[in-house]
Design a protein around this motif. Structure first.
Motif, mmCIF file in Angstrom:
data_model
loop_
_atom_site.group_PDB
_atom_site.id
_atom_site.type_symbol
_atom_site.label_atom_id
_atom_site.label_comp_id
_atom_site.label_asym_id
_atom_site.label_seq_id
_atom_site.Cartn_x
_atom_site.Cartn_y
_atom_site.Cartn_z
ATOM 1 N N TRP A 408 0.966 -1.067 -0.035
ATOM 2 C CA TRP A 408 0.153 0.060 0.147
ATOM 3 C C TRP A 408 0.817 1.457 0.069
ATOM 4 N N ASP A 409 0.440 2.260 -0.601
ATOM 5 C CA ASP A 409 1.255 3.522 -0.782
ATOM 6 C C ASP A 409 1.159 4.224 0.414
ATOM 7 N N GLY A 410 0.430 3.889 1.561
ATOM 8 C CA GLY A 410 0.766 4.453 2.894
ATOM 9 C C GLY A 410 -0.310 5.732 2.958
ATOM 10 N N LYS A 411 -1.084 6.070 1.910
ATOM 11 C CA LYS A 411 -2.001 7.166 1.790
ATOM 12 C C LYS A 411 -3.228 6.994 1.244
ATOM 13 N N ASN A 412 -3.326 6.581 0.180
ATOM 14 C CA ASN A 412 -4.629 6.654 -0.374
ATOM 15 C C ASN A 412 -5.398 5.146 -0.385
ATOM 16 N N VAL A 413 -6.779 5.278 -0.225
ATOM 17 C CA VAL A 413 -7.681 4.001 -0.273
ATOM 18 C C VAL A 413 -8.060 3.821 -1.599
ATOM 19 N N ASP A 414 -7.753 4.447 -2.542
ATOM 20 C CA ASP A 414 -8.017 4.183 -4.164
ATOM 21 C C ASP A 414 -7.296 5.106 -5.034
ATOM 22 N N SER A 415 -7.502 4.862 -6.365
ATOM 23 C CA SER A 415 -6.555 5.579 -7.260
ATOM 24 C C SER A 415 -7.402 5.444 -8.484
ATOM 25 N N ALA A 416 -7.049 6.413 -9.444
ATOM 26 C CA ALA A 416 -7.892 6.526 -10.687
ATOM 27 C C ALA A 416 -7.920 5.365 -11.433
ATOM 28 N N ARG A 419 -5.697 0.940 -9.111
ATOM 29 C CA ARG A 419 -4.572 -0.176 -8.799
ATOM 30 C C ARG A 419 -3.423 0.408 -8.325
ATOM 31 N N THR A 420 -2.864 1.715 -8.658
ATOM 32 C CA THR A 420 -1.650 2.239 -8.278
ATOM 33 C C THR A 420 -1.191 2.482 -7.000
ATOM 34 N N HIS A 421 -2.531 2.523 -6.098
ATOM 35 C CA HIS A 421 -2.322 2.694 -4.854
ATOM 36 C C HIS A 421 -2.025 1.718 -4.137
ATOM 37 N N ILE A 422 -2.167 0.373 -4.495
ATOM 38 C CA ILE A 422 -1.906 -0.703 -3.804
ATOM 39 C C ILE A 422 -1.335 -1.888 -5.034
ATOM 40 N N VAL A 423 -0.239 -2.537 -4.674
ATOM 41 C CA VAL A 423 0.494 -3.280 -5.875
ATOM 42 C C VAL A 423 1.013 -4.229 -5.144
ATOM 43 N N PHE A 424 1.626 -5.358 -6.053
ATOM 44 C CA PHE A 424 2.052 -6.593 -5.533
ATOM 45 C C PHE A 424 3.740 -6.245 -5.038
ATOM 46 N N SER A 425 3.916 -7.039 -3.787
ATOM 47 C CA SER A 425 5.435 -7.312 -3.483
ATOM 48 C C SER A 425 6.206 -7.960 -4.562
ATOM 49 N N ASP A 426 7.362 -7.968 -4.563
ATOM 50 C CA ASP A 426 8.568 -8.550 -5.523
ATOM 51 C C ASP A 426 8.229 -10.056 -4.972
ATOM 52 N N GLN A 427 9.346 -10.842 -5.789
ATOM 53 C CA GLN A 427 9.334 -12.294 -5.398
ATOM 54 C C GLN A 427 9.961 -12.485 -4.050
ATOM 55 N N ASN A 428 10.427 -11.720 -3.355
ATOM 56 C CA ASN A 428 10.895 -11.717 -1.938
ATOM 57 C C ASN A 428 9.907 -11.357 -0.915
ATOM 58 N N GLY A 429 8.952 -10.646 -1.430
ATOM 59 C CA GLY A 429 7.884 -10.169 -0.407
ATOM 60 C C GLY A 429 8.225 -8.646 -0.163
ATOM 61 N N THR A 430 8.970 -8.056 -0.897
ATOM 62 C CA THR A 430 9.485 -6.645 -0.597
ATOM 63 C C THR A 430 8.690 -5.662 -1.392
ATOM 64 N N PRO A 432 7.791 -1.925 -3.190
ATOM 65 C CA PRO A 432 8.420 -0.748 -3.673
ATOM 66 C C PRO A 432 8.734 0.247 -2.785
ATOM 67 N N ARG A 433 9.730 1.074 -2.974
ATOM 68 C CA ARG A 433 10.155 2.138 -2.242
ATOM 69 C C ARG A 433 8.850 3.209 -1.846
ATOM 70 N N GLY A 434 8.693 3.561 -0.590
ATOM 71 C CA GLY A 434 7.564 4.186 -0.395
ATOM 72 C C GLY A 434 6.258 3.436 -0.043
ATOM 73 N N PHE A 435 6.180 2.157 -0.416
ATOM 74 C CA PHE A 435 5.040 1.331 0.040
ATOM 75 C C PHE A 435 5.253 0.574 1.245
ATOM 76 N N LYS A 436 4.161 0.164 2.027
ATOM 77 C CA LYS A 436 4.224 -0.516 3.161
ATOM 78 C C LYS A 436 3.435 -2.036 2.826
ATOM 79 N N ASN A 437 4.106 -3.027 3.354
ATOM 80 C CA ASN A 437 3.228 -4.483 3.372
ATOM 81 C C ASN A 437 2.137 -4.153 4.386
ATOM 82 N N VAL A 438 1.141 -4.616 3.726
ATOM 83 C CA VAL A 438 -0.086 -4.715 4.489
ATOM 84 C C VAL A 438 -0.473 -6.502 4.514
ATOM 85 N N PRO A 439 -1.380 -6.562 5.210
ATOM 86 C CA PRO A 439 -1.893 -8.124 4.986
ATOM 87 C C PRO A 439 -2.341 -8.412 3.796
ATOM 88 N N GLN A 440 -2.064 -9.700 3.191
ATOM 89 C CA GLN A 440 -2.206 -9.932 1.926
ATOM 90 C C GLN A 440 -3.462 -10.821 2.016
#
Length: 502
Positions: A408-416, A419-430, A432-440
């Motif tokens: 999650w981007d840490g701010k928005n509950v939705d986006s235009a 999708r861009t406000h919440i994305v998938f982690s990488d193959q290691n569960g990490t 992107p910079r500025g995003f926070k891991n939330v429960p999957q």
């Protein structure tokens, strides 16, 4: 590899039934009165063919190598806890062709039927207030909306479809949601998503105070509903000012409770500051319609947003719960398991209330494969996923597995584009910079589809007409309406390695 979309003469012929002819007439009338205005956001309304799924979409699950589309390395990473919510199997028959996340305000905009659990009122006109007021099928009181397209058996036997005529009439829910959308309501920052990990010793006290926040916001909304506050100064003096003082006191108690057993939370921001939203306008960035959702939006998306709330309506379902191109016998889910997990993260933080999350892409053929996910398998074969409809061996059942984005981007509950406000982690569960891991969120759906029906290729997922029941168009939708205290329990169970179920 995507399934071959070319139709053979035997499997691709149009089978226009009496039900389809009725739907075709309704579509023609809708176009005549202006339904073309929403074609750009909801798909073509002119394709009324009622086709089975193409035979090339089906695949013997035994031919899918183990490990395909499954990140086994990720399964061993991160926090090991889970939180499972029992929301039933849609025993009450809550179906509709709406999607308040992807096609907000457009009734029947999905053009395919959704199967719902959780929130009892979810429909095209749903908003934060109407969702909060609703009941739920979840045993722990979780009012979140969980919904996915139905699966049907389509043998061409017109009589079988009549078994699905029972369902929920959404008219009253839609009217209530539309009324709630224009009413003023308090919009406050989500506190739970800003907290660090809560120590076990402080959990009960923190959750009691988070529930108090929800209570105070509810009381403020009741005060606004009295309708006697004439201007902004009245609202500030009678509602927002007193509410800020109360919330500040509660947040101070939360900080103190955590500080007894761990470092006190710092830099929470002005979490006691609230605003009033009316007609979907105003409020804060973590409320329903974020202030920045037009950034990067296409002209069609902006037009859709401007038209929301004008009671647009595409042709709906008939009395057999069918739409043009989506007919057949609805398969009730045998088991529906809703679980939150770490997604490979060492620690997760709380999702904000009202977060909207999409899984997969309902318009994969139109949009391309970027957001499509391989979702299909069979029980006993969960070590592999395919983008085909699986043919399972005897004794095994058809299964859909939907693991949602978790950064999650840490701010928005939705986006235009939702999708861009919440994305998938990488193959290691990490993240992107500025995003926070939330429960999957992981939703697992099992269906008891007869083996001969699988072999004959006679089951299919509901879809937009242009998708032709492509299994790659499978998708799922979620709106978080958990209370803040429920969400902190989710986070605690995951981070502390517990197997929790409510």
């Amino acid at each position: 590899m995507a399934p071959n979309r070319r139709r053979s003469p035997a499997t691709g012929r149009h089978r226009i039934t009496r039900r389809t002819k009725i739907a075709t007439g309704a579509i023609g009338l809708a176009i005549a009165v202006g339904a073309l205005a929403v074609v750009t956001t909801t798909g073509s309304t002119g394709d009324a063919s009622a086709d089975p799924a193409d035979q090339s979409f089906f695949l013997d699950i035994a031919k899918v190598p183990a490990g395909v589309n499954v990140n086994k390395a990720l399964l061993g990473k991160g926090a090991k806890g889970t939180f499972t919510v029992n929301c039933g199997k849609n025993e009450n028959g809550h179906f509709n062709p709406d999607n308040f996340i992807a096609q907000p305000g457009i009734r029947n905009g999905a053009q395919h039927l959704h199967d719902y659990v959780g929130n009892l009122s979810a429909n095209a006109d749903s908003n934060n207030k109407s969702l909060l007021k609703s009941g739920t099928t979840c045993k722990n009181g979780d009012k979140s909306a969980y919904f996915w397209p139905v699966v049907r058996i389509d043998t061409g036997d017109e009589e079988k479809a009549a078994a699905n005529s029972a369902g929920k009439d959404p008219v009253d829910d839609r009217a209530g949601a539309a009324k709630d959308a224009v009413a003023p309501q308090v919009d406050c920052p989500d506190v739970a998503s800003k907290l660090p990990e809560v120590p076990d010793q402080a959990m009960d006290e923190v959750n009691q105070n988070l529930d108090q926040i929800d209570t105070q916001i509810d009381e403020a909304n009741k005060r606004l509903a009295q309708g006697d506050l004439k201007n902004q100064a009245d609202v500030q003096n009678a509602v927002l000012g007193p509410l800020k003082d109360k919330l500040k006191a509660i947040v101070d108690r939360i900080v103190t409770a955590i500080g007894r057993n761990a470092p006190q939370p710092a830099d929470l921001g002005d979490v006691a500051r609230c605003a009033v939203k009316k007609n979907g306008n105003g409020g804060l960035d973590n409320g329903g319609a974020n202030s920045n959702t037009d950034k990067g939006a296409t002209d069609a998306q902006k037009k859709e947003k401007q038209q929301n709330g004008k009671a647009q309506e595409l042709p709906g379902v008939n009395d057999q719960n069918e739409l043009a191109g989506n007919d057949g016998e609805i398969q009730r889910v045998q088991t529906a398991k809703i679980t939150f997990q770490s997604g490979g993260a060492r620690k997760v933080v709380a999702m904000p209330k009202f977060l909207r999350v999409l899984y997969g892409d309902a318009k994969e053929q139109a949009n391309g494969p970027a957001n499509a996910r391989a979702s299909w398998t069979c029980t006993g074969f969960e070590d592999r996923l395919t983008d085909h409809y699986p043919i399972c061996p005897n004794g095994s059942k058809v299964e859909r597995i939907h693991a949602f984005p978790n950064c999650w981007d840490g701010k928005n509950v939705d986006s235009a584009n939702h999708r861009t406000h919440i994305v998938f982690s990488d193959q290691n569960g990490t993240c992107p910079r500025g995003f926070k891991n939330v429960p999957q969120l992981k939703i697992t759906l099992v269906y008891n589809i007869p083996h001969d029906i699988q072999v004959k290729g006679q089951y299919k997922v509901d879809a937009f007409p242009e998708e032709s029941h492509n299994p790659r168009s499978d998708h799922d939708d979620f709106a978080n309406v958990m209370s803040q205290s429920q969400m902190t329990r989710v986070v605690s169970c995951i981070n502390n390695g517990k197997r929790c179920a409510e």
